[in-house]
Design a protein around this motif. Structure first.
Motif, PDB file in Angstrom:
ATOM      1  N   LYS A 198       0.729  -1.747  -0.199  1.00  0.00           N
ATOM      2  CA  LYS A 198      -0.259   0.051  -0.124  1.00  0.00           C
ATOM      3  C   LYS A 198       0.621   1.386  -0.294  1.00  0.00           C
ATOM      4  N   LYS A 199       0.331   2.182  -0.563  1.00  0.00           N
ATOM      5  CA  LYS A 199       0.778   3.669  -0.920  1.00  0.00           C
ATOM      6  C   LYS A 199       0.002   4.443   0.520  1.00  0.00           C
ATOM      7  N   VAL A 200       0.767   4.861   1.767  1.00  0.00           N
ATOM      8  CA  VAL A 200       0.598   5.812   2.282  1.00  0.00           C
ATOM      9  C   VAL A 200       0.746   7.113   2.549  1.00  0.00           C
ATOM     10  N   VAL A 201      -0.105   8.211   2.727  1.00  0.00           N
ATOM     11  CA  VAL A 201       0.450   9.342   2.883  1.00  0.00           C
ATOM     12  C   VAL A 201       0.030  10.654   3.813  1.00  0.00           C
ATOM     13  N   ILE A 202       0.863  10.842   4.069  1.00  0.00           N
ATOM     14  CA  ILE A 202       0.491  10.886   6.174  1.00  0.00           C
ATOM     15  C   ILE A 202       0.737  12.791   5.896  1.00  0.00           C
ATOM     16  N   THR A 203       0.398  13.419   6.640  1.00  0.00           N
ATOM     17  CA  THR A 203       0.912  15.126   6.509  1.00  0.00           C
ATOM     18  C   THR A 203       1.015  14.768   8.554  1.00  0.00           C
ATOM     19  N   ALA A 204       1.594  15.828   8.684  1.00  0.00           N
ATOM     20  CA  ALA A 204       3.095  16.190   9.863  1.00  0.00           C
ATOM     21  C   ALA A 204       3.026  17.652   9.783  1.00  0.00           C
ATOM     22  N   GLY A 205       2.896  17.804  11.199  1.00  0.00           N
ATOM     23  CA  GLY A 205       3.471  19.220  12.031  1.00  0.00           C
ATOM     24  C   GLY A 205       2.658  20.175  11.880  1.00  0.00           C
ATOM     25  N   PRO A 206       3.029  20.961  11.775  1.00  0.00           N
ATOM     26  CA  PRO A 206       2.200  22.798  11.438  1.00  0.00           C
ATOM     27  C   PRO A 206       2.439  23.162  10.579  1.00  0.00           C
ATOM     28  N   THR A 207       1.773  24.672   9.612  1.00  0.00           N
ATOM     29  CA  THR A 207       2.178  25.113   8.671  1.00  0.00           C
ATOM     30  C   THR A 207       2.511  26.613   9.414  1.00  0.00           C
ATOM     31  N   ARG A 208       3.409  27.059   8.563  1.00  0.00           N
ATOM     32  CA  ARG A 208       3.628  28.186   8.584  1.00  0.00           C
ATOM     33  C   ARG A 208       3.224  29.274   7.897  1.00  0.00           C
ATOM     34  N   GLU A 209       2.270  30.093   8.070  1.00  0.00           N
ATOM     35  CA  GLU A 209       1.603  31.593   6.996  1.00  0.00           C
ATOM     36  C   GLU A 209       2.201  32.864   6.980  1.00  0.00           C
ATOM     37  N   ALA A 210       3.100  33.030   6.092  1.00  0.00           N
ATOM     38  CA  ALA A 210       3.904  34.225   6.107  1.00  0.00           C
ATOM     39  C   ALA A 210       3.235  35.491   6.311  1.00  0.00           C
ATOM     40  N   LEU A 211       4.006  36.651   6.522  1.00  0.00           N
ATOM     41  CA  LEU A 211       3.625  38.138   6.895  1.00  0.00           C
ATOM     42  C   LEU A 211       4.403  39.134   6.161  1.00  0.00           C
ATOM     43  N   ASP A 212       5.297  38.602   6.570  1.00  0.00           N
ATOM     44  CA  ASP A 212       6.665  39.524   5.833  1.00  0.00           C
ATOM     45  C   ASP A 212       7.754  37.953   6.226  1.00  0.00           C
ATOM     46  N   PRO A 213       9.050  39.192   5.552  1.00  0.00           N
ATOM     47  CA  PRO A 213       9.898  38.017   5.315  1.00  0.00           C
ATOM     48  C   PRO A 213      10.712  37.679   6.912  1.00  0.00           C
ATOM     49  N   VAL A 214      10.340  38.059   7.856  1.00  0.00           N
ATOM     50  CA  VAL A 214      10.612  37.838   8.951  1.00  0.00           C
ATOM     51  C   VAL A 214       8.667  37.140  10.517  1.00  0.00           C
ATOM     52  N   ARG A 215       8.117  37.147   9.928  1.00  0.00           N
ATOM     53  CA  ARG A 215       6.900  36.359  10.974  1.00  0.00           C
ATOM     54  C   ARG A 215       5.127  35.757   9.428  1.00  0.00           C
ATOM     55  N   TYR A 216       5.755  34.798  10.624  1.00  0.00           N
ATOM     56  CA  TYR A 216       4.410  33.470  10.903  1.00  0.00           C
ATOM     57  C   TYR A 216       3.249  33.632  11.356  1.00  0.00           C
ATOM     58  N   ILE A 217       1.787  32.943  11.144  1.00  0.00           N
ATOM     59  CA  ILE A 217       1.319  32.567  11.770  1.00  0.00           C
ATOM     60  C   ILE A 217       1.570  30.875  11.956  1.00  0.00           C
ATOM     61  N   SER A 218       1.616  30.980  13.249  1.00  0.00           N
ATOM     62  CA  SER A 218       1.569  28.844  13.453  1.00  0.00           C
ATOM     63  C   SER A 218       0.782  28.389  14.535  1.00  0.00           C
ATOM     64  N   ASN A 219       1.111  27.379  14.606  1.00  0.00           N
ATOM     65  CA  ASN A 219       0.770  26.349  15.977  1.00  0.00           C
ATOM     66  C   ASN A 219       1.957  26.238  16.929  1.00  0.00           C
ATOM     67  N   HIS A 220       1.459  24.878  18.067  1.00  0.00           N
ATOM     68  CA  HIS A 220       2.146  24.305  18.277  1.00  0.00           C
ATOM     69  C   HIS A 220       2.313  22.682  17.554  1.00  0.00           C
ATOM     70  N   ALA A 263      -1.272  20.942  11.742  1.00  0.00           N
ATOM     71  CA  ALA A 263      -2.161  20.851  11.902  1.00  0.00           C
ATOM     72  C   ALA A 263      -2.068  22.042  11.045  1.00  0.00           C
ATOM     73  N   VAL A 264      -3.276  22.196   9.902  1.00  0.00           N
ATOM     74  CA  VAL A 264      -3.279  23.400   9.385  1.00  0.00           C
ATOM     75  C   VAL A 264      -3.331  24.625   8.650  1.00  0.00           C
TER      76      VAL A 264
END
Ligand code: PMT
Length: 401
Positions: free
Chosen positions: A189-211, A276-277
């Motif tokens: 079987k082929k299994v695809v798994i997503t994991a971890g947080p995503t980071r949504e950029a605000l500017d080159p140094v900041r982002y919105i994310s989670n724990h 955790a998207v």
């Protein structure tokens, strides 16, 4: 995907005319998905060249017990640790005797002594040598040591005799080798798994994310790989080591994660969304660092695509499993997600308790399906992942046409 996907096989070749069949055997093992490394005894090199087997296996052929090129000059230990299985084909009467008596006088016998992995042999010899009491006693002892014995076949022999002692043909040997791993619940079987947080950029140094630490998704990937699946882990930025033998696709944002999931969709049997998207992302990303000006600041957000719902709605839809991270009304919201996102299973965790869920080693989940719900006790994420993969494998069996 074959019965040997993710498996590492050492092919031991000993001195006998059937050594010429090792070339085809490498191809058959690779066809079942195995990575193959070859170890030859000095006598084997009289029958087939290391160069041929190197070209076919795509790895250097190992010949010498004392290998100065290997780390710490102990090639036999490295090889023994690397292998999931040692297959000796052809196995001559002489090699069988040496294996039986635990001798370590060449590289192949030493690798066998140093390895904890299963050993299988495909005997190949003249029928009288096969019938000899000494050979049969050695084989009996090897069987008692749980060495697997494949064959031999019966038929015409190179010496002109007809009888038992021919090496099994390479296709049969590859199938028999695969059957040793068949207990893998997700073999093929082929299994695809997503994991971890995503980071949504605000500017080159900041982002919105989670724990999210990625621990839950990574544990699922490890368990899926151990169950025999070809496993793809699409991971947001995390600080943990990737499991071995799992293909990692590193992503940052929800949009990156969706496009990686769609790229991998072909041939996927099971999709598990443990990431955790971020539900929203900034409407625009500033090109330069945003300067501090007023006392208040407002960021306009736009909705991110829903990855797991997109996969569940796709015409090539695999068995699709989502998580639900809730701080209240766990079962109620999980049922809503099951329906709204058209999922086969929702694994719901109450993340209001800081000892479970996000960034912890343990988790306690409720399995929500159309047929009902089932609570699992709190446990370590690695153990939970094994339990979840067992459950998902049984769902995948019943959902097959
Ligand atoms: O990473 P850890 O620290 O080990 O923590 C594990 C975990 C708590 C992150 C994990 O167990 C978990 O609950 N993951 C899902 C977290 C989440 O975003 O849940 P949700 O209820 O917001 O989303 C529901 C489902 O939709 C999830 O499968 C999520 O991956 C998916 N989703 C959500 C939004 C979106 N835009 N796309 C999605 O695919």
């Amino acid at each position: 995907m074959g019965s040997l996907s993710n498996k590492r096989v050492i092919l031991g070749v000993t001195g006998g005319i059937a050594a010429y069949k090792s070339a085809e055997l490498i191809r058959c093992l690779q066809g079942e998905g195995a990575e193959v490394r070859v170890v030859m005894t000095p006598a084997a090199t009289e029958f087939i060249t290391p160069l041929t087997l190197q070209a076919l296996s795509g790895n250097p052929v190992n010949l010498e017990l004392l290998d100065t090129a290997a780390e710490a000059a102990m090639g036999h230990i490295e090889l023994a640790r690397w292998a999931d299985l040692i297959l000796i084909a052809p196995a001559s009467a002489d090699f069988i005797a040496r294996l039986c008596h635990g001798e370590g006088n060449d590289l192949l016998s030493t690798v066998c002594l140093a390895s904890h992995s299963p050993i299988a042999i495909a005997p190949a010899m003249n029928k009288h040598m096969w019938e000899n009491n000494a050979t049969q006693n050695n084989l009996q002892q090897l069987r008692a040591q749980t060495v697997h014995i494949f064959g031999p076949a019966t038929g015409y022999q190179a010496c002109g005799d007809v009888g038992e002692g021919r090496m099994e043909d390479p296709t049969t040997l590859a199938r028999m080798t695969g059957s040793l791993f068949e207990k893998g619940l997700l073999s093929g079987k082929k299994v695809v798994i997503t994991a971890g947080p995503t980071r949504e950029a605000l500017d080159p140094v900041r982002y919105i994310s989670n724990h999210s630490s990625g621990k839950m998704g990574y544990a699922l990937a490890q368990a899926a790989m151990e169950a025999g699946a070809t496993t793809i882990l699409i991971s947001g930025p995390v600080q943990i080591a990737p499991p071995e033998r799992v293909k990692i696709i590193a992503v940052e944002s929800a949009e990156n994660m969706l496009s990686a999931a769609l790229d991998e969709l072909d041939g996927t049997d099971i999709f598990i969304a443990a990431a955790a998207v971020a539900d929203y992302r900034p409407a625009s990303v500033a090109e330069q660092k945003i300067k501090k000006n007023d006392d208040d600041m407002f960021i306009q957000l736009v909705k991110n695509p829903d990855i797991v719902a997109t996969i569940a709605a796709h015409p090539k839809r695999p068995l699709t499993i989502g998580f639900a991270a809730e701080t209240e009304n766990l079962e109620h919201y999980a049922k809503q997600k099951l329906q709204n996102k058209k999922l086969d299973l929702v694994i719901a965790n109450d993340v209001s308790d800081s000892t479970i869920g996000f960034n912890s080693d343990d988790n306690r989940v409720l399995l929500v399906e159309s047929g009902g719900s089932k609570k699992l006790p709190i446990m370590n994420k690695n153990l939970l992942a094994t339990r979840l993969i067992e459950h998902i494998a049984s769902l995948s069996k019943t959902s097959q046409p």
